[in-house]
Design a protein around this motif. Structure first.
Motif, PDB file in Angstrom:
ATOM      1  N   SER A 378       0.820  -1.210   0.000  1.00 31.73           N
ATOM      2  CA  SER A 378       0.000   0.000   0.000  1.00 31.73           C
ATOM      3  C   SER A 378       0.856   1.264   0.000  1.00 31.73           C
ATOM      4  CB  SER A 378      -0.916   0.020   1.228  1.00 31.73           C
ATOM      5  OG  SER A 378      -1.770  -1.088   1.234  1.00 31.73           O
ATOM      6  N   ARG A 379       0.255   2.328  -0.472  1.00 30.92           N
ATOM      7  CA  ARG A 379       0.917   3.640  -0.448  1.00 30.92           C
ATOM      8  C   ARG A 379       1.252   4.013   0.989  1.00 30.92           C
ATOM      9  NH1 ARG A 379       0.056   8.875  -3.528  1.00 30.92           N
ATOM     10  NH2 ARG A 379       0.292  10.563  -2.020  1.00 30.92           N
ATOM     11  N   LEU A 380       2.493   4.499   1.196  1.00 29.24           N
ATOM     12  CA  LEU A 380       2.913   4.972   2.513  1.00 29.24           C
ATOM     13  C   LEU A 380       3.789   6.209   2.319  1.00 29.24           C
ATOM     14  CD1 LEU A 380       2.589   4.159   5.540  1.00 29.24           C
ATOM     15  CD2 LEU A 380       4.910   3.248   5.378  1.00 29.24           C
ATOM     16  N   ASP A 381       3.161   7.352   2.462  1.00 27.73           N
ATOM     17  CA  ASP A 381       3.843   8.630   2.338  1.00 27.73           C
ATOM     18  C   ASP A 381       4.555   8.939   3.653  1.00 27.73           C
ATOM     19  OD1 ASP A 381       4.670  11.191   1.801  1.00 27.73           O
ATOM     20  OD2 ASP A 381       2.659  12.038   1.554  1.00 27.73           O
ATOM     21  N   SER A 382       5.834   9.270   3.579  1.00 29.15           N
ATOM     22  CA  SER A 382       6.615   9.571   4.780  1.00 29.15           C
ATOM     23  C   SER A 382       6.806  11.075   4.989  1.00 29.15           C
ATOM     24  CB  SER A 382       7.987   8.884   4.708  1.00 29.15           C
ATOM     25  OG  SER A 382       7.845   7.492   4.707  1.00 29.15           O
ATOM     26  N   ASP A 383       5.974  11.897   4.345  1.00 34.45           N
ATOM     27  CA  ASP A 383       6.049  13.349   4.481  1.00 34.45           C
ATOM     28  C   ASP A 383       4.649  13.880   4.778  1.00 34.45           C
ATOM     29  OD1 ASP A 383       6.387  16.079   4.257  1.00 34.45           O
ATOM     30  OD2 ASP A 383       7.601  15.976   2.439  1.00 34.45           O
ATOM     31  N   ASP A 384       4.454  14.461   5.947  1.00 37.28           N
ATOM     32  CA  ASP A 384       3.127  14.951   6.315  1.00 37.28           C
ATOM     33  C   ASP A 384       2.937  16.427   5.969  1.00 37.28           C
ATOM     34  OD1 ASP A 384       4.821  15.973   8.204  1.00 37.28           O
ATOM     35  OD2 ASP A 384       3.567  15.475   9.937  1.00 37.28           O
ATOM     36  N   THR A 385       3.855  16.972   5.154  1.00 37.98           N
ATOM     37  CA  THR A 385       3.679  18.331   4.653  1.00 37.98           C
ATOM     38  C   THR A 385       3.089  18.260   3.247  1.00 37.98           C
ATOM     39  OG1 THR A 385       5.871  18.495   3.634  1.00 37.98           O
ATOM     40  CG2 THR A 385       5.714  18.985   5.992  1.00 37.98           C
ATOM     41  N   ALA A 386       3.217  19.326   2.493  1.00 41.37           N
ATOM     42  CA  ALA A 386       2.673  19.340   1.137  1.00 41.37           C
ATOM     43  C   ALA A 386       3.444  18.415   0.198  1.00 41.37           C
ATOM     44  CB  ALA A 386       2.692  20.765   0.585  1.00 41.37           C
ATOM     45  N   ASN A 431      -5.883   0.115   4.818  1.00 40.14           N
ATOM     46  CA  ASN A 431      -6.901  -0.119   3.808  1.00 40.14           C
ATOM     47  C   ASN A 431      -6.278   0.113   2.433  1.00 40.14           C
ATOM     48  OD1 ASN A 431      -9.041  -0.681   5.584  1.00 40.14           O
ATOM     49  ND2 ASN A 431      -9.482   1.497   5.855  1.00 40.14           N
ATOM     50  N   VAL A 432      -6.550  -0.786   1.515  1.00 37.71           N
ATOM     51  CA  VAL A 432      -6.086  -0.643   0.139  1.00 37.71           C
ATOM     52  C   VAL A 432      -7.166   0.114  -0.636  1.00 37.71           C
ATOM     53  CG1 VAL A 432      -5.357  -1.836  -1.954  1.00 37.71           C
ATOM     54  CG2 VAL A 432      -4.764  -2.777   0.294  1.00 37.71           C
ATOM     55  N   LEU A 433      -6.826   1.312  -1.123  1.00 34.48           N
ATOM     56  CA  LEU A 433      -7.791   2.154  -1.812  1.00 34.48           C
ATOM     57  C   LEU A 433      -7.736   1.935  -3.321  1.00 34.48           C
ATOM     58  CD1 LEU A 433      -7.361   5.560   0.077  1.00 34.48           C
ATOM     59  CD2 LEU A 433      -8.745   3.565   0.693  1.00 34.48           C
ATOM     60  N   LYS A 434      -8.886   2.103  -3.964  1.00 34.20           N
ATOM     61  CA  LYS A 434      -8.943   2.000  -5.417  1.00 34.20           C
ATOM     62  C   LYS A 434      -8.074   3.054  -6.070  1.00 34.20           C
ATOM     63  CE  LYS A 434     -12.224   1.707  -9.253  1.00 34.20           C
ATOM     64  NZ  LYS A 434     -13.660   1.755  -9.631  1.00 34.20           N
TER      65      LYS A 434
END
Length: 530
Positions: A378-386, A431-434
């Motif tokens: 799954s997508r895992l973004d490690s930046d909580d900024t823009a 959750n795996v999103l479409k």
């Protein structure tokens, strides 16, 4: 008169065959150090000639259960820390039996296999003619020596109704990093199936930096260097598989295994020809030490690890290999949302395996489609900024391939899609999103990424990095940094996952508990914490 197999088995069981030590003097001393503070296994030798010291020091195992067959495994290794396991270059006959009872009184299959030096005197017996959805017990004999008695279970007949399945999911067991308390806990309630998601060994040298060093036996000098040769890989497996808790986990349940990177080299580049010999050595040793069938036996530096296992009308497991065929990783440990990340030509599974997976998903008429995966899907973004930052070693760095799987699941509307993952050394349940670009997108499945058996430190509940990822990924339902494994109960109505936690792996004292439980339903995908 020589005793019958049944008489010998009864004698062995009477000795309380749950913890077994080595019979050689050196082996006894080494094992006593390795398992200090733990009960030792009684040896399984019977009366008679003792030309060979006790050979079953690495335990026994079963795996890849079908409805009428299962693979049985062992390896003859009187001196498991030596390159050749202490064996001669000859082949040795190894008898095996399968029975309907733990006392080995009702034998239903028996035979003899040859343990060849070419394959480190390992034995892989593909036992057929068994009944579907049944418990069986098995045992090996070499000369006067008997192995322990193992428990296994066949899968249901194709399409047959299966009420539920008890599954353990585990990965990442760096022996030098700590004790295998998670395996002791898992083996205390034997599962119908264990899925091991990779990093069975770590290629590192074993030296005084090991947590276990005060308890580790004196090892040959070979262990002070990283694994590289075939003999050195065999030694590493010999060391890892000497652990009594790991042996017990293999003994009581059949396993379904795949590999990740540390079975070869951390984040190795599959496209690098200079690593072909290293891969050949590593793949060969992996097969020699796992309960795998002959189609998984490597040829040089290649091996087909991807395959299917069906459990009646309940679940189809798609076991994948996310290391051997992938396009080289992008530079650095993380990458932004670049064109390279989205390049449709970048492969994580390779064209043949991806085509197999996309065709296989939704084709089994089962309630659950399970992708037995290795690195985070799954997508895992490690930046909580823009901005956005994604790991170069996970599916995020192969976004087009990731989306092709998601689109196939959504298009086929196959039912419960579950991804089981290792590698990341922490619990991530998502959750795996479409469409991961849209946080409000439909949920098409769930992912359980389990933590490590042993790695790094004792772990904990959270840290600053985990808090950032929780804020940046609204589809991340729960996460923590503890050590442990996952225990799943799969039924047609609901998938329930207990997150089993171990408070510390750095000492022999520990506590194991269920930190939380997650559930999802096949026709209403989405994780709920209970």
């Amino acid at each position: 008169m020589s005793p019958s197999w049944e008489d010998e088995s009864a004698a062995v069981i009477a000795q309380g065959l749950r913890r077994r030590g080595f019979l050689t003097a050196a082996g006894l001393a080494a094992t006593a150090a390795l398992v200090a503070g733990r009960p030792e296994r009684a040896h399984a030798a019977v009366s008679g000639s003792r030309a060979m010291p006790y050979p079953f020091t690495l335990g026994i195992a079963s795996g890849d259960p079908l409805s009428t067959a299962v693979v049985l495994w062992t390896r003859l290794a009187p001196s498991p820390f030596e390159v050749d396991g202490g064996m001669a270059t000859d082949s040795f006959p190894v008898q095996w039996v399968v029975a309907e009872d733990a006392s080995m009184a009702t034998v239903v299959r028996r035979g003899t296999a040859l343990a060849h030096a070419e394959y480190a005197h390992s034995v892989h017996v593909d036992v057929g003619g068994l009944r579907p959805d049944r418990e069986y017990w098995y045992q090996f004999r070499c000369g006067p020596h008997l192995s322990g008695v193992g428990r296994t279970r066949t899968a249901p007949a194709p399409g047959a109704h299966l009420d539920h399945l008890d599954l353990v999911v585990a990965s990442c067991q760096s022996l030098g990093a700590g004790w295998y308390h998670a395996w002791k806990d898992a083996a205390s309630e034997p599962a119908d199936l264990v899925y091991f998601a990779g990093d069975y060994i770590y290629e590192y040298a074993t030296d005084a930096t090991s947590v276990r060093w005060p308890y580790t036996p004196s090892l040959p000098a070979d262990f002070t260097r990283q694994t590289d040769t075939l003999g050195r890989f065999r030694q590493q497996y010999g060391l890892y598989k000497s652990d009594p808790d790991l042996q017990e986990a293999h003994r009581v349940s059949p396993w379904m295994v795949t590999w990740d990177d540390h079975e070869v080299f951390n984040d190795y580049d599959a496209e690098d020809p200079s690593l072909y010999q290293l891969r050949a050595n590593a793949y060969r040793a992996f097969w020699e030490h796992m309960p795998l069938r002959s189609p998984q036996r490597p040829s040089g530096y290649t091996a087909r690890m991807y395959r299917q296992l069906d459990y009646g009308d309940l679940a189809r497991f798609h076991v994948i290999d996310a290391r051997q065929y992938k396009t080289g990783q992008l530079p650095g440990s993380t990458v932004g949302d670049t064109a390279e990340r989205r390049d449709p030509s970048r492969q994580i599974l390779g064209t043949a395996q991806e085509a197999w997976l996309l065709d296989s998903l939704g084709s089994g008429a089962t309630t659950w489609d399970v992708m037995a995966n290795t690195v985070l899907f799954s997508r895992l973004d490690s930046d909580d900024t823009a901005g956005e930052r994604f790991s170069t070693g996970q599916w995020d760095a192969y976004q087009a391939a990731q989306q092709r799987v998601i689109d196939t699941v959504a298009a086929k509307d196959a039912g419960g899609f579950v991804v089981l993952t290792g590698d990341i050394h922490r619990n991530y349940h998502l959750n795996v999103l479409k469409d991961f670009e849209d946080p409000d997108s439909a949920v098409v499945g769930v992912e359980f990424a389990g933590t490590s058996i042993s790695s790094g430190r004792d772990g904990g509940e959270t840290d600053s990095g985990l808090e950032v990822r929780t804020r940046a990924n609204p589809h991340l339902v729960s996460a923590d940094l503890r050590r442990g494994y996952l225990r799943c109960r799969i039924s047609h109505d609901v998938w329930t996952t207990q997150v089993r936690a171990i408070d510390r792996i750095s000492t022999l004292d520990y506590r194991a508990w269920t930190s939380h439980t997650l559930v999802t339903e096949p026709r209403r995908p989405g994780l709920q914490v209970s």
